[in-house]
Design a protein around this motif. Structure first.
Motif, PDB file in Angstrom:
ATOM      1  N   TYR A  44       0.836  -1.203   0.000  1.00 46.70           N
ATOM      2  CA  TYR A  44       0.000   0.000   0.000  1.00 46.70           C
ATOM      3  C   TYR A  44       0.871   1.252   0.000  1.00 46.70           C
ATOM      4  N   ASP A  45       1.915   1.249   0.824  1.00 43.45           N
ATOM      5  CA  ASP A  45       2.836   2.389   0.888  1.00 43.45           C
ATOM      6  C   ASP A  45       3.556   2.568  -0.450  1.00 43.45           C
ATOM      7  N   PHE A  46       3.992   1.468  -1.044  1.00 43.24           N
ATOM      8  CA  PHE A  46       4.669   1.506  -2.344  1.00 43.24           C
ATOM      9  C   PHE A  46       3.752   2.108  -3.410  1.00 43.24           C
ATOM     10  N   MET A 176       4.797  -5.332 -11.867  1.00 40.56           N
ATOM     11  CA  MET A 176       6.144  -5.644 -12.330  1.00 40.56           C
ATOM     12  C   MET A 176       7.187  -4.823 -11.580  1.00 40.56           C
ATOM     13  N   ALA A 177       6.885  -3.540 -11.355  1.00 38.73           N
ATOM     14  CA  ALA A 177       7.832  -2.665 -10.656  1.00 38.73           C
ATOM     15  C   ALA A 177       8.089  -3.166  -9.237  1.00 38.73           C
ATOM     16  N   TYR A 178       7.037  -3.583  -8.549  1.00 39.15           N
ATOM     17  CA  TYR A 178       7.199  -4.062  -7.171  1.00 39.15           C
ATOM     18  C   TYR A 178       7.963  -5.383  -7.134  1.00 39.15           C
ATOM     19  N   SER A 182      11.539  -6.363  -5.337  1.00 36.99           N
ATOM     20  CA  SER A 182      11.447  -7.089  -4.069  1.00 36.99           C
ATOM     21  C   SER A 182      11.519  -8.610  -4.168  1.00 36.99           C
ATOM     22  N   TRP A 183      11.224  -9.184  -5.305  1.00 40.90           N
ATOM     23  CA  TRP A 183      11.066 -10.635  -5.404  1.00 40.90           C
ATOM     24  C   TRP A 183      12.312 -11.285  -5.981  1.00 40.90           C
ATOM     25  N   PHE A 194      -0.454 -13.924  -3.810  1.00 39.22           N
ATOM     26  CA  PHE A 194      -0.932 -13.018  -2.763  1.00 39.22           C
ATOM     27  C   PHE A 194      -0.419 -11.601  -3.001  1.00 39.22           C
ATOM     28  N   ILE A 195       0.865 -11.467  -3.292  1.00 40.20           N
ATOM     29  CA  ILE A 195       1.472 -10.155  -3.533  1.00 40.20           C
ATOM     30  C   ILE A 195       0.854  -9.492  -4.757  1.00 40.20           C
ATOM     31  N   ILE A 196       0.684 -10.258  -5.831  1.00 35.64           N
ATOM     32  CA  ILE A 196       0.139  -9.703  -7.073  1.00 35.64           C
ATOM     33  C   ILE A 196      -1.274  -9.153  -6.852  1.00 35.64           C
TER      34      ILE A 196
END
Length: 263
Positions: A44-46, A176-178, A182-183, A194-196
């Protein structure tokens, strides 16, 4: 309401699978719950920062165009602008694309001619906007002039509306950016769906105007059953939050209940 339904499904499906994956990977129950909650809040912050950056940069770009326009039209005549453009084109084609000895290829020469022809046509058109005879030019000085006043444009509200309208099509880019940041291959694979889906929900939250938000009460506060469902036991005070509440906006109404563990 639709976003609240997606959020509820996320907890029932992807959250459960990710939780099971973390348990199988050696985490205890509380660690898994905290990891999933912190992941959601981090996403959410991202998303909030990315949305704000996009709005800021776009507004700056729009105002930059107006500043450049004012600079270019402030003191330069059409002839001066035409001369500078010719020099710029020559330098561009010679230094950017030419061979080391600064020759111009046939294609580059054609491109330069096309550009210069277009500029010449614009110059000739603009010359037709002026009186042809001295008498007409003298009469023109007596007529009132109408200046176009260029002012900086504050387009945040309009950009937010546009961002909201095109928000869903931008989700894959944000995902994709996140993940790129991070991954990696060593992560628990069950976390990825879950993340997606968290990114989808959070991005759609932050592009609303006003922005939707999560509510996470502190431990020890009274359990509010209108905002939270209980996890595995009942009680009157909050022990920890399993899944935050989605609010329409800060101090707004509840869109989707959260889940907490009472003491």
């Amino acid at each position: 309401t639709k976003l609240g339904e997606v959020y509820s499904e996320l907890y029932d499906n992807e959250w459960t699978n990710a939780f099971d994956g973390l348990i199988r990977s050696g985490y205890d129950e509380l660690e898994a719950i905290q990891t999933l909650k912190l992941t959601l809040l981090n996403i959410y912050d991202f998303c909030g920062k990315k949305a704000e950056t996009m709005l800021t940069q776009t507004e700056e770009a729009v105002n930059c165009l107006f500043k450049e326009y004012k600079m270019l039209t402030g003191k330069k005549s059409i002839r001066t602008s035409y001369s500078y453009t010719f020099v710029a084109l020559s330098l561009l084609f010679n230094f950017k694309n030419a061979r080391p000895h600064l020759t111009v290829t046939r294609n580059q020469s054609r491109e330069i001619r096309r550009s210069l022809n277009k500029l010449m046509q614009e110059y000739l058109l603009q010359s037709k906007w002026k009186p042809k005879t001295p008498a007409a030019a003298a009469d023109r000085k007596l007529e009132p002039t109408y200046d176009v006043k260029i002012q900086p444009v504050y387009v945040t509200d309009k950009l937010k509306k546009l961002q909201k309208e095109m928000s869903e099509s931008m989700v894959p880019v944000v995902q994709m950016a996140y993940l790129e940041a991070s991954w990696d291959s060593g992560c628990v694979e069950e976390l990825k769906p879950f993340i997606i889906k968290c990114i989808y929900v959070c991005w759609m939250m932050v592009v609303q105007n006003p922005q939707m938000c999560f509510f996470v009460p502190k431990s020890g506060t009274d359990v509010n059953t209108s905002m939270f469902k209980t996890y595995t036991r009942s009680g009157k005070a909050v022990d920890f939050i399993v899944w935050p509440v989605i609010m329409l906006h800060e101090k707004g109404s509840v869109v989707c209940k959260g889940v907490l563990q009472p003491k």
